[in-house]
Design a protein around this motif. Structure first.
Motif, PDB file in Angstrom:
ATOM      1  N   ARG A   1       0.842  -1.199   0.000  1.00 40.30           N
ATOM      2  CA  ARG A   1       0.000   0.000   0.000  1.00 40.30           C
ATOM      3  C   ARG A   1       0.879   1.252   0.000  1.00 40.30           C
ATOM      4  O   ARG A   1       1.776   1.385   0.821  1.00 40.30           O
ATOM      5  N   MET A   2       0.578   2.163  -0.911  1.00 36.16           N
ATOM      6  CA  MET A   2       1.361   3.390  -0.998  1.00 36.16           C
ATOM      7  C   MET A   2       0.455   4.562  -1.381  1.00 36.16           C
ATOM      8  O   MET A   2      -0.374   4.448  -2.282  1.00 36.16           O
ATOM      9  N   VAL A   3       0.629   5.677  -0.680  1.00 39.40           N
ATOM     10  CA  VAL A   3      -0.093   6.910  -0.994  1.00 39.40           C
ATOM     11  C   VAL A   3       0.901   7.887  -1.598  1.00 39.40           C
ATOM     12  O   VAL A   3       1.917   8.221  -0.982  1.00 39.40           O
ATOM     13  N   CYS A   4       0.607   8.332  -2.823  1.00 39.44           N
ATOM     14  CA  CYS A   4       1.505   9.237  -3.532  1.00 39.44           C
ATOM     15  C   CYS A   4       0.842  10.601  -3.706  1.00 39.44           C
ATOM     16  O   CYS A   4      -0.209  10.710  -4.336  1.00 39.44           O
ATOM     17  N   HIS A   5       1.470  11.625  -3.143  1.00 42.23           N
ATOM     18  CA  HIS A   5       0.950  12.987  -3.191  1.00 42.23           C
ATOM     19  C   HIS A   5       1.579  13.738  -4.362  1.00 42.23           C
ATOM     20  O   HIS A   5       2.772  14.030  -4.350  1.00 42.23           O
ATOM     21  N   PHE A   6       0.782  14.058  -5.375  1.00 46.72           N
ATOM     22  CA  PHE A   6       1.241  14.917  -6.466  1.00 46.72           C
ATOM     23  C   PHE A   6       1.002  16.364  -6.047  1.00 46.72           C
ATOM     24  O   PHE A   6      -0.124  16.740  -5.735  1.00 46.72           O
ATOM     25  N   TYR A   7       2.083  17.156  -6.058  1.00 46.11           N
ATOM     26  CA  TYR A   7       1.996  18.499  -5.498  1.00 46.11           C
ATOM     27  C   TYR A   7       2.769  19.508  -6.336  1.00 46.11           C
ATOM     28  O   TYR A   7       3.505  19.165  -7.261  1.00 46.11           O
ATOM     29  N   ARG A   8       2.596  20.753  -5.979  1.00 47.49           N
ATOM     30  CA  ARG A   8       3.473  21.833  -6.423  1.00 47.49           C
ATOM     31  C   ARG A   8       3.556  22.818  -5.272  1.00 47.49           C
ATOM     32  O   ARG A   8       2.872  22.662  -4.251  1.00 47.49           O
ATOM     33  N   GLU A   9       4.372  23.831  -5.401  1.00 42.39           N
ATOM     34  CA  GLU A   9       4.590  24.764  -4.289  1.00 42.39           C
ATOM     35  C   GLU A   9       3.444  25.767  -4.201  1.00 42.39           C
ATOM     36  O   GLU A   9       3.545  26.902  -4.660  1.00 42.39           O
ATOM     37  N   ASN A  10       2.334  25.330  -3.618  1.00 47.13           N
ATOM     38  CA  ASN A  10       1.240  26.258  -3.349  1.00 47.13           C
ATOM     39  C   ASN A  10       0.632  25.916  -1.990  1.00 47.13           C
ATOM     40  O   ASN A  10       0.965  24.903  -1.375  1.00 47.13           O
ATOM     41  N   TRP A  11      -0.254  26.756  -1.514  1.00 43.58           N
ATOM     42  CA  TRP A  11      -0.795  26.591  -0.160  1.00 43.58           C
ATOM     43  C   TRP A  11      -1.593  25.301   0.013  1.00 43.58           C
ATOM     44  O   TRP A  11      -1.372  24.568   0.986  1.00 43.58           O
ATOM     45  N   PRO A  12      -2.544  24.964  -0.887  1.00 41.26           N
ATOM     46  CA  PRO A  12      -3.288  23.712  -0.692  1.00 41.26           C
ATOM     47  C   PRO A  12      -2.388  22.489  -0.587  1.00 41.26           C
ATOM     48  O   PRO A  12      -2.623  21.600   0.241  1.00 41.26           O
ATOM     49  N   CYS A  13      -1.352  22.437  -1.411  1.00 40.42           N
ATOM     50  CA  CYS A  13      -0.448  21.289  -1.380  1.00 40.42           C
ATOM     51  C   CYS A  13       0.363  21.255  -0.083  1.00 40.42           C
ATOM     52  O   CYS A  13       0.680  20.177   0.442  1.00 40.42           O
ATOM     53  N   LYS A  14       0.690  22.430   0.437  1.00 37.35           N
ATOM     54  CA  LYS A  14       1.419  22.482   1.707  1.00 37.35           C
ATOM     55  C   LYS A  14       0.547  21.991   2.859  1.00 37.35           C
ATOM     56  O   LYS A  14       1.037  21.347   3.798  1.00 37.35           O
ATOM     57  N   VAL A  15      -0.748  22.268   2.780  1.00 45.01           N
ATOM     58  CA  VAL A  15      -1.683  21.770   3.799  1.00 45.01           C
ATOM     59  C   VAL A  15      -1.724  20.243   3.752  1.00 45.01           C
ATOM     60  O   VAL A  15      -1.598  19.568   4.784  1.00 45.01           O
ATOM     61  N   MET A  16      -1.886  19.704   2.546  1.00 41.88           N
ATOM     62  CA  MET A  16      -1.923  18.251   2.391  1.00 41.88           C
ATOM     63  C   MET A  16      -0.591  17.636   2.824  1.00 41.88           C
ATOM     64  O   MET A  16      -0.558  16.580   3.486  1.00 41.88           O
ATOM     65  N   ASP A  17       0.495  18.284   2.469  1.00 43.15           N
ATOM     66  CA  ASP A  17       1.829  17.810   2.800  1.00 43.15           C
ATOM     67  C   ASP A  17       2.018  17.669   4.308  1.00 43.15           C
ATOM     68  O   ASP A  17       2.551  16.675   4.794  1.00 43.15           O
ATOM     69  N   LYS A  18       1.553  18.654   5.044  1.00 44.49           N
ATOM     70  CA  LYS A  18       1.673  18.644   6.505  1.00 44.49           C
ATOM     71  C   LYS A  18       0.927  17.449   7.103  1.00 44.49           C
ATOM     72  O   LYS A  18       1.463  16.731   7.962  1.00 44.49           O
ATOM     73  N   HIS A  19      -0.295  17.230   6.646  1.00 43.93           N
ATOM     74  CA  HIS A  19      -1.077  16.102   7.160  1.00 43.93           C
ATOM     75  C   HIS A  19      -0.411  14.767   6.830  1.00 43.93           C
ATOM     76  O   HIS A  19      -0.306  13.883   7.682  1.00 43.93           O
ATOM     77  N   LEU A  20       0.040  14.622   5.601  1.00 45.46           N
ATOM     78  CA  LEU A  20       0.613  13.344   5.171  1.00 45.46           C
ATOM     79  C   LEU A  20       1.912  13.033   5.899  1.00 45.46           C
ATOM     80  O   LEU A  20       2.203  11.876   6.220  1.00 45.46           O
ATOM     81  N   ARG A  21       2.702  14.064   6.150  1.00 44.69           N
ATOM     82  CA  ARG A  21       3.962  13.854   6.869  1.00 44.69           C
ATOM     83  C   ARG A  21       3.687  13.308   8.274  1.00 44.69           C
ATOM     84  O   ARG A  21       4.379  12.398   8.766  1.00 44.69           O
ATOM     85  N   GLU A  22       2.661  13.843   8.918  1.00 47.35           N
ATOM     86  CA  GLU A  22       2.301  13.388  10.263  1.00 47.35           C
ATOM     87  C   GLU A  22       1.695  11.987  10.229  1.00 47.35           C
ATOM     88  O   GLU A  22       2.001  11.140  11.077  1.00 47.35           O
ATOM     89  N   ILE A  23       0.844  11.741   9.243  1.00 48.74           N
ATOM     90  CA  ILE A  23       0.209  10.427   9.122  1.00 48.74           C
ATOM     91  C   ILE A  23       1.246   9.347   8.816  1.00 48.74           C
ATOM     92  O   ILE A  23       1.188   8.231   9.341  1.00 48.74           O
ATOM     93  N   ALA A  24       2.214   9.678   7.969  1.00 51.56           N
ATOM     94  CA  ALA A  24       3.247   8.707   7.593  1.00 51.56           C
ATOM     95  C   ALA A  24       3.999   8.203   8.819  1.00 51.56           C
ATOM     96  O   ALA A  24       4.338   7.019   8.910  1.00 51.56           O
ATOM     97  N   ALA A  25       4.272   9.089   9.757  1.00 56.24           N
ATOM     98  CA  ALA A  25       5.020   8.710  10.957  1.00 56.24           C
ATOM     99  C   ALA A  25       4.201   7.806  11.879  1.00 56.24           C
ATOM    100  O   ALA A  25       4.757   6.987  12.617  1.00 56.24           O
ATOM    101  N   LYS A  26       2.875   7.937  11.817  1.00 57.60           N
ATOM    102  CA  LYS A  26       2.007   7.165  12.709  1.00 57.60           C
ATOM    103  C   LYS A  26       1.549   5.855  12.084  1.00 57.60           C
ATOM    104  O   LYS A  26       1.330   4.864  12.792  1.00 57.60           O
TER     105      LYS A  26
END
Length: 219
Positions: A81-106
Motif C-alpha cells: 500500500r502506498m499513498v503518492c501525493h502529487f503536489y506543487r509549491e502552493n498553499w493547498p499542497c502544503k496543507v496536504m503535505d503537513k497532514h501526510l507527513r504526520e500520518i506517515a510517521a504514525k
C-alpha cells in the motif's frame, strides 16, 4: 400489505439480534470458564501475534515506511500500500503535505511519498493528474483510487486530519477506526475506478486507461 412488510422486517431484525446475542453469550461463557491451560494458550497466541506484527513493522521501517520520500518507482516496488501525493509549491499542497507527513510517521503499515508534478511530466500525464493536490492510492504497484483536492475532505483547507484518515481507510489504505468521526460510505467494488473525479475546475470521468494504471512491469 405495508403492515405485513413491517412485521417481516421487525421479525428479521429480532432474529439477527437473537443470533448476535447468542454468539456473545457463548463468547462470555467461554471466557468465564477458561482454565489455566486455556489462558496460557491464549496468552501464547497473543504474544506470537505481537512478535509477528513487530517483525512486519521492522520490515516496513527498513523499506522506508514512516518517512515521506520522493521517488515513485523505487519506493513503490514490492509495496502493498502506498499513498503518492502529487503536489506543487502552493498553499493547498502544503496543507496536504503537513497532514501526510504526520500520518506517515504514525501509520507505518502504509508507505507515503510525494511527487513534484511539474518536475515529473511523465507520471503526471500517465496518471492524468489535472488538479493539485491529488493523492494516488496504489496497491501492489497499481493505482486503485484517487483523492483529488479537498472535495472529499469537507471542501476546505482547514479540514480535520481525521477526515483524511477516514478517507484513506475507506479505500483500505491504512488501519483507522476513527475518533468520533463517521467514515464516508464504503465504495462498492469497482466504484472507485468508475467514479467521477471532481475538483474546482470541472469534472472528468475515469476512462479505461485510468483504470489500468498498473506499474508492476515498469523499471
Amino acid at each position: 400489505m405495508e403492515g405485513m412488510v413491517q412485521q417481516a422486517v421487525t421479525q428479521n431484525l429480532m432474529n439477527v439480534a437473537k443470533v448476535v446475542e447468542d454468539q456473545l453469550d457463548e463468547q462470555i461463557y467461554k471466557l468465564e470458564n477458561m482454565n489455566d491451560d486455556d489462558l496460557d494458550s491464549l496468552r501464547k497466541k497473543r504474544i506470537e501475534s505481537m512478535k509477528k506484527q513487530q517483525i512486519k513493522k521492522q520490515k516496513w521501517l527498513e523499506d522506508g515506511h514512516g518517512e515521506y520520500r520522493e521517488d515513485f518507482f523505487k519506493e513503490m516496488k514490492g509495496v502493498e500500500r502506498m499513498v503518492c501525493h502529487f503536489y506543487r509549491e502552493n498553499w493547498p499542497c502544503k496543507v496536504m503535505d503537513k497532514h501526510l507527513r504526520e500520518i506517515a510517521a504514525k501509520h507505518v503499515e502504509t508507505k507515503f511519498i510525494k511527487i513534484d508534478a511539474e518536475k515529473s511530466p511523465y507520471l503526471t500525464e500517465k496518471l492524468k493528474i489535472w488538479m493539485l493536490p491529488t493523492l494516488c492510492l496504489v496497491k501492489n504497484e497499481k493505482v486503485e483510487d484517487y483523492v483529488i483536492g479537498f472535495n472529499e475532505l469537507g471542501g476546505s483547507d482547514d479540514f480535520p486530519q481525521s477526515y483524511l484518515l477516514a478517507r484513506l481507510a475507506n479505500s483500505s489504505m491504512l488501519n483507522y477506526e476513527g475518533e468520533g468521526v463517521a467514515k464516508p460510505k464504503p465504495l462498492e467494488p469497482g466504484e472507485a475506478a468508475r467514479k467521477i473525479r471532481t475538483g474546482g475546475h470541472g469534472t472528468r470521468e475515469l476512462d479505461s486507461e485510468d483504470e489500468n494504471s498498473d506499474f508492476s512491469d515498469e523499471e
